[in-house]
Design a protein around this motif. Structure first.
Motif, PDB file in Angstrom:
ATOM      1  N   LYS A  32      -0.881   1.613 -15.061  1.00 30.36           N
ATOM      2  CA  LYS A  32      -1.623   1.988 -13.861  1.00 30.36           C
ATOM      3  C   LYS A  32      -3.008   1.361 -13.950  1.00 30.36           C
ATOM      4  O   LYS A  32      -3.585   1.253 -15.029  1.00 30.36           O
ATOM      5  N   GLN A  54       0.860   0.249 -10.692  1.00 34.25           N
ATOM      6  CA  GLN A  54       0.490   1.345  -9.818  1.00 34.25           C
ATOM      7  C   GLN A  54      -1.041   1.405  -9.801  1.00 34.25           C
ATOM      8  O   GLN A  54      -1.687   0.927 -10.723  1.00 34.25           O
ATOM      9  N   VAL A  55      -1.622   1.970  -8.760  1.00 34.89           N
ATOM     10  CA  VAL A  55      -3.075   2.149  -8.710  1.00 34.89           C
ATOM     11  C   VAL A  55      -3.387   3.634  -8.649  1.00 34.89           C
ATOM     12  O   VAL A  55      -2.596   4.428  -8.137  1.00 34.89           O
ATOM     13  N   ASP A  56      -4.552   4.018  -9.180  1.00 34.19           N
ATOM     14  CA  ASP A  56      -4.905   5.430  -9.222  1.00 34.19           C
ATOM     15  C   ASP A  56      -5.395   5.956  -7.878  1.00 34.19           C
ATOM     16  O   ASP A  56      -5.371   7.153  -7.642  1.00 34.19           O
ATOM     17  N   ASN A  57      -5.822   5.065  -6.978  1.00 38.23           N
ATOM     18  CA  ASN A  57      -6.404   5.513  -5.723  1.00 38.23           C
ATOM     19  C   ASN A  57      -5.969   4.554  -4.610  1.00 38.23           C
ATOM     20  O   ASN A  57      -6.407   3.401  -4.570  1.00 38.23           O
ATOM     21  N   ALA A  58      -5.146   5.033  -3.690  1.00 35.25           N
ATOM     22  CA  ALA A  58      -4.626   4.191  -2.611  1.00 35.25           C
ATOM     23  C   ALA A  58      -5.724   3.710  -1.663  1.00 35.25           C
ATOM     24  O   ALA A  58      -5.516   2.749  -0.922  1.00 35.25           O
ATOM     25  N   ASP A  59      -6.910   4.306  -1.701  1.00 34.45           N
ATOM     26  CA  ASP A  59      -8.016   3.846  -0.853  1.00 34.45           C
ATOM     27  C   ASP A  59      -8.412   2.410  -1.175  1.00 34.45           C
ATOM     28  O   ASP A  59      -9.032   1.740  -0.353  1.00 34.45           O
ATOM     29  N   ALA A 118       0.806  -1.209   0.000  1.00 35.47           N
ATOM     30  CA  ALA A 118       0.000   0.000   0.000  1.00 35.47           C
ATOM     31  C   ALA A 118       0.855   1.283   0.000  1.00 35.47           C
ATOM     32  O   ALA A 118       0.522   2.214  -0.720  1.00 35.47           O
ATOM     33  N   SER A 149       3.508   1.985  -1.461  1.00 31.61           N
ATOM     34  CA  SER A 149       4.033   2.275  -2.797  1.00 31.61           C
ATOM     35  C   SER A 149       2.922   2.513  -3.815  1.00 31.61           C
ATOM     36  O   SER A 149       3.207   2.764  -4.986  1.00 31.61           O
ATOM     37  N   LYS A 150       1.652   2.438  -3.356  1.00 34.10           N
ATOM     38  CA  LYS A 150       0.486   2.596  -4.248  1.00 34.10           C
ATOM     39  C   LYS A 150       0.583   1.656  -5.445  1.00 34.10           C
ATOM     40  O   LYS A 150       0.310   2.027  -6.576  1.00 34.10           O
ATOM     41  N   SER A 151       1.010   0.406  -5.174  1.00 37.95           N
ATOM     42  CA  SER A 151       1.110  -0.570  -6.250  1.00 37.95           C
ATOM     43  C   SER A 151       0.668  -1.938  -5.758  1.00 37.95           C
ATOM     44  O   SER A 151       0.619  -2.195  -4.559  1.00 37.95           O
TER      45      SER A 151
END
Length: 64
Positions: free
Chosen positions: A51, A25-30, A1, A3-5
């Motif tokens: 992403k 990578q993800v666009d939203n860390a939530d 989490a 690293s937002k990936s």
């Protein structure tokens, strides 16, 4: 989490990509509040962009 990936073990996407494991990578860390290891997810991806957008967990199909 942090690293937002996430690493995704992806199925084959006909005409675009063979099945493979890949880090995105993800666009939203939530998303890490709801996704856990082993969950089946759906997300939007764009050609040439590594992403994941609009990631959400797919509930398993009900057994008959």
């Amino acid at each position: 989490a942090p690293s937002k990936s996430m690493t995704v073990d992806g199925d084959k996407v006909e005409g675009w990509m063979d099945a493979m494991s890949m880090k995105y990578q993800v666009d939203n860390a939530d998303v890490f509040k709801t996704v856990k290891v082993g969950d089946r997810i759906e997300a939007t991806v764009y050609d040439g962009d590594y992403k994941l957008y609009n990631v959400h967990v797919v509930k398993p199909a009900a057994k008959k």
